[in-house]
Motif scaffolding. Structure first.
Motif, mmCIF file in Angstrom:
data_model
loop_
_atom_site.group_PDB
_atom_site.id
_atom_site.type_symbol
_atom_site.label_atom_id
_atom_site.label_comp_id
_atom_site.label_asym_id
_atom_site.label_seq_id
_atom_site.Cartn_x
_atom_site.Cartn_y
_atom_site.Cartn_z
ATOM 1 N N SER A 212 6.337 -3.980 43.577
ATOM 2 C CA SER A 212 7.195 -4.106 44.756
ATOM 3 C C SER A 212 8.492 -4.840 44.444
ATOM 4 C CB SER A 212 6.458 -4.853 45.870
ATOM 5 O OG SER A 212 5.361 -4.115 46.335
ATOM 6 N N TYR A 213 8.475 -5.670 43.403
ATOM 7 C CA TYR A 213 9.655 -6.468 43.076
ATOM 8 C C TYR A 213 10.440 -5.923 41.886
ATOM 9 C CZ TYR A 213 7.950 -9.973 46.321
ATOM 10 O OH TYR A 213 7.530 -10.617 47.459
ATOM 11 N N LEU A 214 9.955 -4.852 41.283
ATOM 12 C CA LEU A 214 10.654 -4.293 40.127
ATOM 13 C C LEU A 214 11.728 -3.299 40.564
ATOM 14 C CD1 LEU A 214 7.711 -3.600 37.636
ATOM 15 C CD2 LEU A 214 9.168 -5.621 37.814
ATOM 16 N N ALA A 215 12.655 -3.010 39.664
ATOM 17 C CA ALA A 215 13.617 -1.940 39.912
ATOM 18 C C ALA A 215 12.857 -0.628 40.046
ATOM 19 C CB ALA A 215 14.625 -1.862 38.759
ATOM 20 N N THR A 216 13.355 0.267 40.899
ATOM 21 C CA THR A 216 12.633 1.510 41.194
ATOM 22 C C THR A 216 12.290 2.331 39.946
ATOM 23 O OG1 THR A 216 13.622 1.619 43.389
ATOM 24 C CG2 THR A 216 12.714 3.655 42.512
ATOM 25 N N PRO A 217 13.230 2.565 39.001
ATOM 26 C CA PRO A 217 12.870 3.351 37.806
ATOM 27 C C PRO A 217 11.742 2.691 37.006
ATOM 28 C CG PRO A 217 15.255 3.153 37.988
ATOM 29 C CD PRO A 217 14.671 2.208 38.988
ATOM 30 N N GLN A 218 11.777 1.349 36.921
ATOM 31 C CA GLN A 218 10.753 0.603 36.204
ATOM 32 C C GLN A 218 9.388 0.795 36.873
ATOM 33 O OE1 GLN A 218 11.737 -3.540 36.180
ATOM 34 N NE2 GLN A 218 10.940 -3.924 34.134
ATOM 35 N N ALA A 219 9.359 0.634 38.209
ATOM 36 C CA ALA A 219 8.108 0.790 38.957
ATOM 37 C C ALA A 219 7.586 2.223 38.862
ATOM 38 C CB ALA A 219 8.329 0.405 40.420
ATOM 39 N N ALA A 220 8.499 3.196 38.932
ATOM 40 C CA ALA A 220 8.105 4.602 38.869
ATOM 41 C C ALA A 220 7.464 4.934 37.521
ATOM 42 C CB ALA A 220 9.319 5.495 39.104
ATOM 43 N N GLN A 221 8.043 4.409 36.438
ATOM 44 C CA GLN A 221 7.495 4.686 35.103
ATOM 45 C C GLN A 221 6.102 4.090 34.957
ATOM 46 O OE1 GLN A 221 10.195 3.745 31.912
ATOM 47 N NE2 GLN A 221 8.636 3.964 30.337
ATOM 48 N N ILE A 222 5.911 2.890 35.510
ATOM 49 C CA ILE A 222 4.616 2.226 35.396
ATOM 50 C C ILE A 222 3.556 2.945 36.217
ATOM 51 C CG2 ILE A 222 3.348 0.119 35.992
ATOM 52 C CD1 ILE A 222 5.850 -1.447 35.144
ATOM 53 N N ILE A 223 3.871 3.287 37.477
ATOM 54 C CA ILE A 223 2.864 3.924 38.333
ATOM 55 C C ILE A 223 2.496 5.311 37.795
ATOM 56 C CG2 ILE A 223 4.310 5.153 40.034
ATOM 57 C CD1 ILE A 223 2.472 3.990 42.217
ATOM 58 N N SER A 224 3.453 5.978 37.134
ATOM 59 C CA SER A 224 3.168 7.285 36.526
ATOM 60 C C SER A 224 2.200 7.157 35.357
ATOM 61 C CB SER A 224 4.466 7.936 36.032
ATOM 62 O OG SER A 224 5.356 8.163 37.088
ATOM 63 N N ARG B 224 -1.254 0.379 48.625
ATOM 64 C CA ARG B 224 -1.126 -1.070 48.779
ATOM 65 C C ARG B 224 0.332 -1.500 48.861
ATOM 66 N NH1 ARG B 224 -6.007 -3.846 47.473
ATOM 67 N NH2 ARG B 224 -7.665 -2.395 46.868
ATOM 68 N N ILE B 225 1.225 -0.808 48.134
ATOM 69 C CA ILE B 225 2.656 -1.107 48.241
ATOM 70 C C ILE B 225 3.147 -0.795 49.651
ATOM 71 C CG2 ILE B 225 4.979 -0.468 47.463
ATOM 72 C CD1 ILE B 225 3.767 0.128 44.712
ATOM 73 N N ALA B 226 2.756 0.362 50.159
ATOM 74 C CA ALA B 226 3.216 0.795 51.480
ATOM 75 C C ALA B 226 2.725 -0.140 52.581
ATOM 76 C CB ALA B 226 2.738 2.224 51.760
ATOM 77 N N GLN B 227 1.543 -0.687 52.422
ATOM 78 C CA GLN B 227 0.953 -1.526 53.468
ATOM 79 C C GLN B 227 1.279 -3.004 53.285
ATOM 80 O OE1 GLN B 227 -3.186 -0.393 53.128
ATOM 81 N NE2 GLN B 227 -2.959 1.285 54.609
ATOM 82 N N MET B 228 1.980 -3.339 52.231
ATOM 83 C CA MET B 228 2.306 -4.739 51.963
ATOM 84 C C MET B 228 3.418 -5.207 52.897
ATOM 85 S SD MET B 228 3.303 -6.351 48.264
ATOM 86 C CE MET B 228 1.934 -5.462 47.541
ATOM 87 N N ASP B 229 3.293 -6.436 53.371
ATOM 88 C CA ASP B 229 4.350 -6.991 54.225
ATOM 89 C C ASP B 229 4.787 -8.330 53.638
ATOM 90 O OD1 ASP B 229 6.062 -7.522 56.261
ATOM 91 O OD2 ASP B 229 4.533 -8.099 57.714
ATOM 92 N N VAL C 211 6.785 0.979 53.432
ATOM 93 C CA VAL C 211 6.847 2.431 53.228
ATOM 94 C C VAL C 211 8.088 2.819 52.444
ATOM 95 C CG1 VAL C 211 7.056 4.653 54.405
ATOM 96 C CG2 VAL C 211 5.450 2.943 55.263
ATOM 97 N N ASP C 212 9.244 2.204 52.770
ATOM 98 C CA ASP C 212 10.484 2.571 52.078
ATOM 99 C C ASP C 212 10.383 2.312 50.576
ATOM 100 O OD1 ASP C 212 11.636 3.394 54.412
ATOM 101 O OD2 ASP C 212 12.731 1.538 54.781
ATOM 102 N N ALA C 213 9.687 1.233 50.202
ATOM 103 C CA ALA C 213 9.547 0.910 48.778
ATOM 104 C C ALA C 213 8.743 1.982 48.056
ATOM 105 C CB ALA C 213 8.873 -0.455 48.615
ATOM 106 N N VAL C 214 7.635 2.421 48.675
ATOM 107 C CA VAL C 214 6.820 3.432 48.012
ATOM 108 C C VAL C 214 7.518 4.789 48.017
ATOM 109 C CG1 VAL C 214 5.393 4.347 49.899
ATOM 110 C CG2 VAL C 214 4.399 4.043 47.650
ATOM 111 N N VAL C 215 8.325 5.073 49.039
ATOM 112 C CA VAL C 215 9.092 6.321 49.078
ATOM 113 C C VAL C 215 10.083 6.365 47.917
ATOM 114 C CG1 VAL C 215 10.887 7.572 50.340
ATOM 115 C CG2 VAL C 215 8.836 6.808 51.528
ATOM 116 N N GLU C 216 10.780 5.241 47.683
ATOM 117 C CA GLU C 216 11.728 5.185 46.568
ATOM 118 C C GLU C 216 11.024 5.458 45.241
ATOM 119 O OE1 GLU C 216 14.708 2.163 45.997
ATOM 120 O OE2 GLU C 216 14.559 1.596 48.102
ATOM 121 N N ILE C 217 9.854 4.865 45.078
ATOM 122 C CA ILE C 217 9.114 5.056 43.828
ATOM 123 C C ILE C 217 8.659 6.502 43.690
ATOM 124 C CG2 ILE C 217 7.002 4.439 42.588
ATOM 125 C CD1 ILE C 217 7.288 1.615 43.782
#
Length: 344
Positions: free
Chosen positions: A145-157, A170-175, A207-213
């Motif tokens: 949730s705190y990483l740059a989007t490309p970094q997070a996307a590469q990791i989750i992939s 869990r990212i989407a539901q995190m507040d 939700v916006d964070a997970v959408v970006e990823i």
């Protein structure tokens, strides 16, 4: 609520954050303030509007003091994002003096504007994956949730498939995440990576964070995560899908793909959809139509008069659905950030 006439006799250091924000917006004037309001939550708008209404008059000296403080905080935030707290402190000491620099840095940390895990945002994603892939999905979600989007996307992939959807959910539901939890996770990473940066209470995820990823990962990863979420969390999946590809993203398509999409679109629907579209989107559409058809649709747009925003959004969503359907069938390719697309 405190404000108004009392503020005129005070110094900026004696004012609350809300009072300072109200004075700042008053000083900026209505044009600039209205643009700021677009980024605020409803309750923040209400509080600020009330405070501005209660602020009858403000001395020029107080306005300047608030503006100076705002400038210093912006400057500090820029320096922190460029090179971290130590870098920011060194530059601010040269500009403001040691005592004032420390005060500004302290305010930033206290006002929750320094992002946790800043020390790993420049770490290579594949290296970071080795350290976090065996952590609990909630811990991985917090870090991503705190990483740059490309970094997070590469990791989750790169995570095992059985973990991908769980982490995305869990990212989407995190507040809000408490300082103690963040500190504990940072301490674990400190032992592995070193260079711990102290952080404080903050907000991430959603939700916006997970959408970006998901908009950045490869299509296969995205489909797997969405299919899993549709089974486990159908409402969340629907909310994410609605935000995943918006009408303006048609600019991500090449001309041939746009032409293929337009063959499936009703001309009347297209005219309504383009009613509120920006010039760049309209230009991309019109250049892929015959001159006769483009002229006809422009004429329809001119003569249809005012159109309800709801009707425009529905027409745009129909076109978005066509785009996603054609992408699923492999007839078009959406340019994504998760690596080069190969068409064979």
């Amino acid at each position: 609520m405190a404000g108004g006439n009392a503020a005129t006799a005070q110094r900026a250091s004696e004012l609350s954050g809300l009072q300072k924000a109200a004075i700042l917006l008053i000083t900026l004037g209505p044009d600039k303030s209205s643009k700021v309001f677009k980024y605020l939550k409803e309750d923040e708008m209400e509080q600020l509007t009330l405070e501005i209404a209660n602020t009858r008059s403000v001395s020029q000296a107080l306005k300047e003091e608030v503006l100076d403080e705002f400038y210093e905080v912006c400057l500090a935030q820029q320096y922190i994002s460029e090179g971290g707290i130590t870098y920011a402190k060194d530059l601010l000491e040269k500009a403001l003096g040691g005592e004032r620099a420390q005060e500004v840095i302290g305010k930033l940390t206290a006002s929750l504007q320094v992002r946790p895990f800043e020390f790993i945002r420049k770490t290579d994603a594949s290296q970071l994956l080795n350290f976090i892939q065996d952590e609990h999905p909630q811990t991985i979600a917090l870090i991503l949730s705190y990483l740059a989007t490309p970094q997070a996307a590469q990791i989750i992939s790169s995570l095992p498939q059985e973990k991908q959807a769980d982490v995305a959910k869990r990212i989407a539901q995190m507040d809000r995440t408490s300082p103690d939890v963040i500190k504990e996770v940072e301490n674990v990473l400190e032992r592995k990576l070193a260079n711990l940066v102290n952080q404080d209470f903050t907000i991430a995820g959603g939700v916006d964070a997970v959408v970006e990823i998901l908009n950045t990962v490869d299509r296969g990863t995205e489909k797997h995560i969405m299919e899993s979420l549709e089974i486990d969390e159908p409402e969340l999946a629907d909310e994410i899908r609605k935000k995943m590809f918006v009408f303006e993203d048609i600019l991500l398509l090449d001309d041939r793909s746009i032409q293929r999409v337009l063959r499936e679109v009703d001309n009347n629907e297209l005219a309504v959809a383009l009613k509120s579209a920006n010039e760049e989107v309209q230009g991309a559409i019109f250049k892929n139509l015959s001159s006769r058809l483009a002229a006809m649709i422009k004429e329809d747009m001119d003569f249809m008069g005012p159109v309800r925003m709801k009707d425009v959004e529905e027409a745009q969503q129909k076109i978005v659905n066509i785009i996603r359907k054609l992408e699923d069938s492999g007839e078009i390719v959406i340019s994504r950030g998760g690596g080069d697309e190969i068409v064979v």
